[in-house]
Design a protein around this motif. Structure first.
Motif, short mmCIF file in Angstrom:
data_model
loop_
_atom_site.label_atom_id
_atom_site.label_comp_id
_atom_site.label_asym_id
_atom_site.label_seq_id
_atom_site.Cartn_x
_atom_site.Cartn_y
_atom_site.Cartn_z
N GLY A 218 0.77 -1.23 0.00
CA GLY A 218 0.00 0.00 0.00
C GLY A 218 0.80 1.28 0.00
N LEU A 219 2.11 1.20 -0.23
CA LEU A 219 2.96 2.39 -0.19
C LEU A 219 3.59 2.65 -1.56
N THR A 220 3.93 3.89 -1.80
CA THR A 220 4.79 4.19 -2.94
C THR A 220 6.23 3.95 -2.51
N ALA A 221 7.15 4.00 -3.45
CA ALA A 221 8.56 3.80 -3.12
C ALA A 221 9.05 4.85 -2.14
N ALA A 222 8.64 6.09 -2.35
CA ALA A 222 9.07 7.17 -1.44
C ALA A 222 8.49 6.96 -0.05
N GLU A 223 7.25 6.53 0.02
CA GLU A 223 6.61 6.28 1.32
C GLU A 223 7.27 5.11 2.04
N LEU A 224 7.71 4.11 1.28
CA LEU A 224 8.40 2.99 1.89
C LEU A 224 9.71 3.44 2.53
N GLN A 225 10.43 4.32 1.86
CA GLN A 225 11.68 4.82 2.43
C GLN A 225 11.42 5.56 3.74
N VAL A 226 10.35 6.33 3.79
CA VAL A 226 9.98 7.02 5.03
C VAL A 226 9.64 6.00 6.13
N GLU A 227 8.93 4.95 5.74
CA GLU A 227 8.55 3.92 6.72
C GLU A 227 9.78 3.18 7.24
N LEU A 228 10.74 2.91 6.36
CA LEU A 228 11.98 2.27 6.80
C LEU A 228 12.69 3.14 7.83
N ASP A 229 12.76 4.41 7.54
CA ASP A 229 13.44 5.34 8.44
C ASP A 229 12.71 5.41 9.78
N ARG A 230 11.39 5.42 9.75
CA ARG A 230 10.60 5.47 10.99
C ARG A 230 10.87 4.24 11.85
N ARG A 231 10.87 3.07 11.21
CA ARG A 231 11.10 1.83 11.97
C ARG A 231 12.53 1.77 12.51
N MET A 232 13.46 2.28 11.75
CA MET A 232 14.84 2.32 12.23
C MET A 232 14.96 3.21 13.47
N SER A 233 14.34 4.37 13.41
CA SER A 233 14.41 5.29 14.55
C SER A 233 13.77 4.70 15.79
N GLN A 234 12.77 3.90 15.59
CA GLN A 234 12.11 3.25 16.71
C GLN A 234 12.98 2.14 17.30
N ALA A 235 13.59 1.32 16.43
CA ALA A 235 14.35 0.16 16.90
C ALA A 235 15.75 0.51 17.38
N ILE A 236 16.25 1.69 16.99
CA ILE A 236 17.63 2.03 17.33
C ILE A 236 17.81 2.30 18.82
N ALA A 237 16.71 2.50 19.53
CA ALA A 237 16.79 2.75 20.97
C ALA A 237 16.85 1.46 21.77
#
Length: 444
Positions: free
Chosen positions: A402-421
């Motif tokens: 359900g995402l565009t390629a650009a939206e997927l990149q944003v989602e990857l970054d969001r999940r990374m920021s969450q898991a990096i803690a």
């Protein structure tokens, strides 16, 4: 259809019921009309049953002895249930046809882009399907009928367990390595493995931000260096869903590919470790054995054509499975996984992209190097993600749906920021800091 079917006190549907009746005498005309009407009703029902059954049989598997047939299932339904089921099945068939047509168009566009890429022709929006897969909007089965259908489908399954090959697990890879190469990876603590990984990554020009954020996304921020996709890294519960291992979650074919590409470098690095004057006799012996094994593995993969399909097949053999355990070894694993990320960075640089964020590096890791780069630039970045993933992979990986390629990149970054803690990611970041401090001290 054999046997009798009774519904609401009607006549049984058998061969005699469907035969033409002899016209009765005039004084029996009323009875004749009644029977003829009933026979026509059952004939129409039989026709309806055969039509719906035909649709079901197209996808039916061999049923076990004693299981109800498709006709039996349909015949047991009331008229209203049969109408409901037929409407649902027709709608589902139409939806499946639409979905097949959608994915056929996606694959056709993908083939066009491959030819254009080979000819160095830029892509435009017409090279993508700019919509998402169709969603089913037809009627649903009632709860009662859905339950009946579910029970029927379950009965159609063979009584014997399906002979499907289970995915190999870490223990299978270790067994293959020991059996084929006489090799058992050296285990160390998570902290030590992270330190060695940080050293290799830093030497290859990878940043702390890139490596730790990829680790955070791929492992959820708590993964171990022997973690396999689908299996909890600490509890060891769950079931393998792929061959992906380690901090960077390399697939078995990735291990073959990277060894074929960079094996010579790995041998040089291992030789350098072997020449360390501070090695103990035991350490020297262990490194010599690893070097012998590594050279043998490298020679094996160099005999293969450097083609992904070939490497995928080889990875499923005992020799290939043994190679996959290199990811777990304390000396070779950090080299192998860091080099995989470096290869992605090199690919980006060759295409003119000099810097990559952690999310961009992961996008290349997830979708493939060239596809990942395509997803970062217009018109690819505006295109829906089905354009970049195989049909099954798209539906299995809920993150991309359900995402565009650009939206997927944003989602990857969001999940990374969450898991990096999380603790594992924090420990990895500290390992990089330790490496930086050590090198800074050595340079002073």
């Amino acid at each position: 259809m054999s046997g009798a079917i009774r519904q609401g006190g009607r006549l049984p549907l058998n061969h005699d019921t469907l035969r033409p009746y002899r016209k009765p005498k005039p004084d029996c005309q009323e009875n004749w009309n009644r029977v003829a009407t009933m026979s026509m009703t059952w004939a129409l029902r039989a026709l309806a049953l055969s039509v719906v059954a035909g649709a079901l049989l197209l996808s039916a598997s061999i049923r076990p002895a004693g299981a109800a047939s498709t006709i039996d299932f349909l015949a047991a339904l009331s008229d209203s249930e049969l109408d409901e089921f037929r409407a649902w099945k027709d709608a589902r068939n139409a939806f499946n046809d639409q979905t097949d047509a959608y994915w056929d168009a996606v694959e056709s566009k993908r083939q066009v882009r491959r030819r254009k890429r080979a000819a160095k022709i830029p892509f435009d929006r017409s090279d993508y399907v700019m919509s998402f897969p169709p969603r089913y909007k037809g009627p649903a089965l009632s709860a009662a009928l859905a339950k009946k259908y579910y029970n029927f489908v379950e009965q159609q399954k063979t009584t014997e367990p399906a002979k499907t090959r289970e995915l190999a697990t870490v223990s299978d890879y270790l067994d293959a390595a020991k059996r084929v190469y006489g090799f058992t990876p050296e285990r160390v603590s998570e902290r030590e493995f992270k330190l060695r990984y940080a050293e290799e990554a830093n030497a290859l020009g990878l940043s702390k931000e890139q490596v730790v954020r990829v680790y955070a996304l791929e492992t959820g921020g708590n993964g171990t260096y022997d973690m396999q996709a689908g299996i909890h890294p600490v509890k060891k519960t769950g079931r393998a869903i792929s061959s992906a291992l380690g901090y960077a979650q390399l697939l078995d074919a990735n291990s073959i590919n990277e060894l074929a590409r960079s094996g010579g470098t790995f041998i040089l690095l291992l030789n350098r470790k072997l020449r360390d004057p501070e090695n103990s006799p035991a350490r020297t012996a262990a490194l010599k054995h690893k070097l012998t094994v590594l050279k043998r593995m490298y020679a094996n993969v160099k005999r293969l054509p450097f083609e992904w399909d070939v490497q995928q097949r080889y990875a499923k053999t005992d020799k290939g499975m043994g190679i996959h355990t290199l990811n777990i070894d304390a000396d070779i694993g950090p080299m192998l996984q860091a080099m995989k990320l470096r290869t992605l960075k090199d690919t980006a640089e060759k295409q003119g992209r000099r810097s990559l964020s952690g999310a961009e590096l992961e996008l290349m890791n997830l979708a493939g190097p060239m596809t990942g780069l395509e997803m970062m630039e217009e018109p690819g970045s505006s295109a829906p993600t089905p354009n970049f993933f195989a049909r099954r992979a798209y539906y299995v990986n809920k993150m991309v749906a359900g995402l565009t390629a650009a939206e997927l990149q944003v989602e990857l970054d969001r999940r990374m920021s969450q898991a990096i803690a999380r603790p594992g990611a924090q420990e990895f970041a500290a390992a990089f800091d330790s490496v930086f401090e050590r090198r800074s001290t050595a340079e002073r």
